[in-house]
Design an enzyme around this catalytic site. Structure first.
Site, PDB file in Angstrom:
ATOM      1  N   PRO A  16     106.849 -39.106  30.789  1.00  0.00           N
ATOM      2  CA  PRO A  16     105.980 -37.957  30.509  1.00  0.00           C
ATOM      3  C   PRO A  16     104.678 -38.434  29.883  1.00  0.00           C
ATOM      4  O   PRO A  16     104.686 -39.096  28.834  1.00  0.00           O
ATOM      5  CB  PRO A  16     106.810 -37.116  29.526  1.00  0.00           C
ATOM      6  CG  PRO A  16     107.700 -38.107  28.837  1.00  0.00           C
ATOM      7  CD  PRO A  16     108.000 -39.170  29.858  1.00  0.00           C
ATOM      8  N   CYS A 116     106.666 -38.812  20.283  1.00  0.00           N
ATOM      9  CA  CYS A 116     105.194 -38.820  20.373  1.00  0.00           C
ATOM     10  C   CYS A 116     104.587 -39.144  19.014  1.00  0.00           C
ATOM     11  O   CYS A 116     104.844 -38.451  18.022  1.00  0.00           O
ATOM     12  CB  CYS A 116     104.680 -37.470  20.852  1.00  0.00           C
ATOM     13  SG  CYS A 116     102.881 -37.398  20.989  1.00  0.00           S
ATOM     14  N   GLY A 216     107.891 -50.878  28.043  1.00  0.00           N
ATOM     15  CA  GLY A 216     107.698 -52.224  28.577  1.00  0.00           C
ATOM     16  C   GLY A 216     106.616 -52.354  29.628  1.00  0.00           C
ATOM     17  O   GLY A 216     106.684 -53.274  30.464  1.00  0.00           O
ATOM     18  N   ARG A 242     102.425 -46.433  31.500  1.00  0.00           N
ATOM     19  CA  ARG A 242     101.072 -46.879  31.851  1.00  0.00           C
ATOM     20  C   ARG A 242     100.979 -47.605  33.190  1.00  0.00           C
ATOM     21  O   ARG A 242     100.008 -47.426  33.921  1.00  0.00           O
ATOM     22  CB  ARG A 242     100.495 -47.741  30.731  1.00  0.00           C
ATOM     23  CG  ARG A 242     100.081 -46.927  29.499  1.00  0.00           C
ATOM     24  CD  ARG A 242      99.580 -47.811  28.378  1.00  0.00           C
ATOM     25  NE  ARG A 242     100.637 -48.746  27.952  1.00  0.00           N
ATOM     26  CZ  ARG A 242     100.430 -50.043  27.714  1.00  0.00           C
ATOM     27  NH1 ARG A 242      99.228 -50.555  27.865  1.00  0.00           N
ATOM     28  NH2 ARG A 242     101.418 -50.818  27.321  1.00  0.00           N
TER      29      ARG A 242
END
Length: 601
Positions: A16, A116, A216, A242
């Site tokens: 997410p 978060c 990771g 990412r």
């Protein structure tokens, strides 16, 4: 295929990510090999304030806020694979939002974000702030597990002490969640810090539910590197953030595809689902973060619309075809659900008219508006100026306006952000009913034209005047007392022409289409029973025109073949031309009143 995630083992998962994990990116990840996709985090009270909407044009299900923002959108392609991630503070608010997911199979699982580290989330008591509040974590997860039939998971970060982390994980397992995702960093740490793969491995060995390894991306630059990361963390499933944000073909067994090809594919999917241009731009720029020196990257910086973006990627014609197909579907659907509401008073007079029309500034020339045109019409008719009453809806501060002309109220079905636009909506409704040219550019609004066509089909009675008109009455009489009654079934309505008797110089009180009272003389016969001469008639007509500038509702000499009536029992005046007679009289001064009695409504 099941409509929920039945197993979290041996899965590649899209993480997410705010503004990234929207429908286009989720679909791309699935097409390139992801097994499960998480949506971006949504706060519980935000989803609670939405309305579920089935978008038949795009083929999607959407949760839309009161300001028409799409908070969450999904489609059949990701059914059984999409997880809705939610941020929550208390189980009270959370329990109220459960009905969004208990009635429909729109999502495959619910995940609570407890990892978060962003400041807005921490200050709100959400995300990683929950890591040190185990009782609240237990309440939230237990409420969800007991209240939903779909799986519940959560995502956490590590606590400074291993024993505290293990105690938290054990408690979470006890709530009945289906899996737990673990990011191997503390809430204070960022991507530059090393991910603690060995701690994730200890956690995975201490529980009996699947642990999803996260954090990771620096290590998983290729598909083959994913296996290495899983081995180090002792997990069978991983959640990629990412690396998938930069190139979703990280999930592809055969290896990554060239970046520009992936960007074009992303834009194609984003346009297909009408993603807003700001989100498309944000995602593409993130994908090109290391290649902004390319021409496409520089051009993306200057884009301000979906059309601009489509041009860069050679998709202009594709997008034009999409918009044309959307417009066609939109009109087909709109035409089937146009609802025009006419309400009557107890005595049958029209009280209000409501239509689904909306004012769009682009549809009007500069300096022209529906409200302006309606006002000018009332001035020409020497009528009271339009009276606008606008109400504000509680909660979202949206407006709806009602304009009153005479005794009839006109309003649109739509609520608007702007009070002035709400008033324009009401003015458009009035202009449609009263046949006022509202100044719209020709062909500018197909939806408004569809409403106009529907109005004319349902509420304007088309009749032939041959059966109720005749030549000038040549017989002499001091009393217009012919007994005429015509009945015709038109569009499901019985149309009656009622008899009227006019004495010499009698003044009639007539209620016109707007409910505005007016007086007319019926002086077409002299004492002694002789008709006026042609000159007298002409003088009378000239005097009448100068005394009263109101245009007749229907004039036979204009060969108007429609009567602006409603399905109601109110009164409607009809005026004749000087050289023709309608039912009983021979000059312009006589009136006949029609009453429309509905067979259906």
């Amino acid at each position: 295929m099941t409509s929920f995630v039945s197993d979290y083992s041996n899965k590649l998962i899209l993480a997410p990510m705010v503004r990234i994990s929207t429908l286009p990116m989720r679909l791309l990840a699935l097409r390139y090999g992801a097994d499960i996709v998480y949506c971006e985090e949504v706060i519980d009270f935000k989803i609670l304030a939405t309305t579920r909407y089935e978008n038949k044009i795009l083929g999607t299900v959407e949760y839309i806020s009161s300001d028409e923002t799409v908070v969450f959108r999904t489609c059949p392609e990701e059914k059984g694979k999409v997880v809705f991630q939610m941020a929550s503070v208390t189980k009270l608010i959370l329990s109220k939002s459960l009905h969004f997911f208990s009635r429909e199979n729109d999502v495959s699982a619910i995940d609570i974000n407890m990892g978060c580290p962003k400041e807005f989330s921490i200050k709100g008591g959400m995300g990683a702030a929950l890591l040190t509040k185990p009782d609240k974590v237990k309440d939230i997860l237990t409420t969800l597990v007991n209240g939903l039939s779909i799986p519940v998971t959560c995502k956490i970060r590590l606590l400074p002490k291993l024993e505290d982390t293990l105690a938290l994980v054990k408690m979470i397992e006890g709530t009945g969640v289906a899996a737990i995702a673990v990011h191997g960093r503390l809430k204070e740490e960022r991507p530059r810090h090393k991910n603690r793969n060995h701690i994730i491995k200890i956690i995975a060995e201490s529980v009996n539910i699947p642990v999803i390894a996260n954090g990771g991306s620096k290590e998983m630059r290729t598909y083959d590197a994913i296996a290495t990361f899983l081995q180090e963390t002792g997990c069978t499933s991983t959640m990629i953030a990412r690396q998938a944000e930069w190139n979703p073909t990280i999930f592809r067994k055969e290896g990554k595809l060239p970046l520009l090809d992936v960007c074009k594919e992303y834009v194609t999917v984003a346009l297909q689902y009408n993603n807003v241009h700001t989100n498309i731009k944000y995602c593409v720029l993130n994908m090109m973060h290391e290649d902004m020196d390319l021409e496409e990257g520089q051009r993306m910086l200057a884009t301000a619309s979906q059309e601009d973006i489509s041009d860069i990627w050679g998709l202009r014609q594709y997008f034009q075809d999409l918009k044309a197909s959307w417009k066609k579907k939109e009109m087909e659907l709109f035409n089937t659900k146009i609802e025009i509401t006419v309400t009557n008073t107890q005595d049958g007079a029209v009280e209000s008219v409501e239509m689904p029309v909306r004012y769009l500034k682009k549809d009007y020339p500069l300096g022209i508006s529906a409200k302006q045109r309606v006002f000018e019409w009332t001035r020409r008719k020497k009528l009271p100026r339009p009276d606008y009453k606008t109400v504000e809806r509680e909660g979202d501060r949206y407006f709806m306006s009602v304009v009153t002309l005479g005794s009839i109220k006109y309003k649109s079905s739509f609520w608007e952000k702007s009070k002035s636009i709400a008033e324009q909506n009401a003015a458009i409704v009035a202009s449609i009913v009263l046949d006022i040219d509202d100044g719209r550019k020709p062909g500018s609004s197909e939806m408004t034209e569809a409403v106009v066509a529907k109005w004319r089909e349902l509420y304007r009675v088309k009749i032939s005047w041959d059966n109720i008109s005749q030549k000038k009455n040549e017989s002499s009489s001091s009393l217009c007392d012919q007994n005429h009654r015509v009945s015709e079934d038109i569009l499901g309505c019985k149309i009656y022409v009622l008899q009227r008797k006019h004495k010499i110089s009698e003044t009639d009180n007539v209620t016109d289409l707007n409910g505005i009272g007016s007086k007319r003389k019926c002086d077409d016969f002299e004492e002694g029973g002789e008709q006026n001469s042609q000159n007298d008639n002409e003088d009378s007509q000239s005097e009448q025109v100068s005394d009263n500038k109101k245009e007749p509702a229907v004039t036979i000499s204009q060969k108007v073949d429609w009567l602006p009536g409603y399905y109601h029992d109110g009164m409607l005046p009809v005026e004749t031309s000087p050289d023709s007679c309608l039912v009983t009289c021979s000059t312009v001064m006589c009136k006949t009143v029609l009453t429309l009695q509905p067979q259906r409504y």
